[in-house]
Design an enzyme around this catalytic site. Sequence first.
Site, PDB file in Angstrom:
ATOM      1  N   GLU A   1      19.827 -47.736 -75.253  1.00 12.15           N
ATOM      2  CA  GLU A   1      20.765 -47.978 -76.423  1.00 12.15           C
ATOM      3  C   GLU A   1      22.278 -47.983 -76.197  1.00 12.15           C
ATOM      4  O   GLU A   1      22.937 -47.146 -76.864  1.00 12.15           O
ATOM      5  CB  GLU A   1      20.370 -46.707 -77.502  1.00 12.15           C
ATOM      6  CG  GLU A   1      18.998 -46.791 -77.715  1.00 12.15           C
ATOM      7  CD  GLU A   1      18.395 -45.946 -78.815  1.00 12.15           C
ATOM      8  OE1 GLU A   1      19.262 -44.608 -78.900  1.00 12.15           O
ATOM      9  OE2 GLU A   1      17.312 -46.266 -79.457  1.00 12.15           O
TER      10      GLU A   1
ATOM     11  N   GLU B   1      11.194 -49.660 -79.117  1.00 15.39           N
ATOM     12  CA  GLU B   1      11.079 -48.222 -79.489  1.00 15.39           C
ATOM     13  C   GLU B   1      10.852 -48.428 -81.252  1.00 15.39           C
ATOM     14  O   GLU B   1      11.457 -48.887 -81.753  1.00 15.39           O
ATOM     15  CB  GLU B   1      12.321 -47.316 -79.271  1.00 15.39           C
ATOM     16  CG  GLU B   1      12.421 -46.887 -78.096  1.00 15.39           C
ATOM     17  CD  GLU B   1      13.642 -45.999 -77.832  1.00 15.39           C
ATOM     18  OE1 GLU B   1      13.876 -45.314 -78.881  1.00 15.39           O
ATOM     19  OE2 GLU B   1      14.365 -45.837 -76.858  1.00 15.39           O
TER      20      GLU B   1
END
Length: 361
Positions: free
Chosen positions: A184, A290
């Site tokens: 991320e 995810e």
Amino acid sequence: MKSLFTLALGLLSLVSAAPPTVNGTRFSIDGKTGYFAGTNSYWIGFLTKNRDVDTVLDHISSSGLKILRIWGFNDVTRKPASGTVWYQLLSSSGSQINTGADGLQRLDYVVQSAEKRGVKLIINFVNNWSDYGGMPAYVTAFGGSQESWYTNSRAQAQYKAYIAAVVNRYINSSAVFAWELANEPRCKGCSTDVIYKWATDISAYIRSLDCNHMITLGDEGFGLPGATSYPYQTSEGVDFVKNLAIKNLDFGTFHFYPQSWGVGNAVGAAWIKDHASACKKAGKPCLFEEYGTSTDHCTIERPWQQASLQAATEGMAADLFWQWGDNLSTGQTHNDGNTIYYGSADATCLITEHVRAINSL
Ligand SMILES: *[C@@H]1O[C@H](CO)[C@@H](O)[C@H](O)[C@H]1NC(C)=O
Ligand SMILES: *[C@@H]1O[C@H](CO)[C@@H](O)[C@H](O)[C@H]1NC(C)=O
Ligand SMILES: *[C@@H]1O[C@H](CO)[C@@H](O)[C@H](O)[C@H]1NC(C)=O
Ligand SMILES: *[C@@H]1O[C@H](CO)[C@@H](O)[C@H](O)[C@H]1NC(C)=O
């Protein structure tokens, strides 16, 4: 007969020796091109008992999940007490990569165990967040800020040294699915050029070390056309479409956490479709890497899986739910609210039924 048999065996080992690759907008794993399901376990490389690692990988492989994304980093700025796993000590007076029994040898065991079971790993090199050190640990050691981490020469030199250590360690392993730059990565308020340039540089560096395995960014998929809500904006310094064009990034990744992003659960289907069409346009696969909610896992997440699978020939190649849960010798693994425990009703819905749908495509 004997020579034919030997030939067949030889061919078989040739086929299985080929690493996972991109095939148009899909993945090929062990000679099979199609849609794949998988999951995330950030903690598996930090377990200290081999049999716990084996339990998890036994359960994952027998469930029909093919791809497992793990943390290939564990950065500290001070050496913990012995018995606590850490991979890298970051310090301006000399960093250290821990190849000892409480260091990368724990990751070695995950890789070996995955090899035996045909599970393919996405191995990630740094966290945006402070969990297991991450970019904030580099900032502590080398100064600057989260936003300047991407261009801080001392931080980047150590990050590259760490990448080289991990890539060279597993370069010949049949368990490697892909190398991943970061978990991320964000650069709030920055020009999207910052992450674009960094990802261009680092992916070329990884390619120079290993020309056989896929490479991906690990971003949340922010910044793309289709809508105007927060995740579609580039305010976190991420432009999905621009990054997807980077030559040495083989596929796109995106995540989905409607609760933390302040969007509705039902946005999921469009979020998936909009990424799929960007991937299709770029001629690269999309990995829904995810996704999670803290409640009603089956009701809320099953439609996302179905939307992803529906786009299986339209840019979507695989999905990995966040996160795997299991019962180990130390008790239940971390329940962050999103966890799908092996053997639970949630697992029947999101693993068994999903895998069945994939297999009947
Ligand atoms: C790519 O996929 C096609 C089917 O879609 C298949 O015929 C071909 O063998 C695959 N190539 C590789 C390298 O797996
Ligand atoms: C990987 O294979 C190459 C070529 O066979 C070899 O030179 C290298 O030492 C191997 N690396 C590891 C870590 O096993
Ligand atoms: C992750 O990245 C964002 C954007 O730069 C930043 O605001 C946030 O603080 C980062 N997380 C940590 C723990 O540094
Ligand atoms: C795992 O442990 C929990 C709590 O002890 C229990 O409720 C659950 O049934 C166990 N699951 C399996 C698959 O054994």
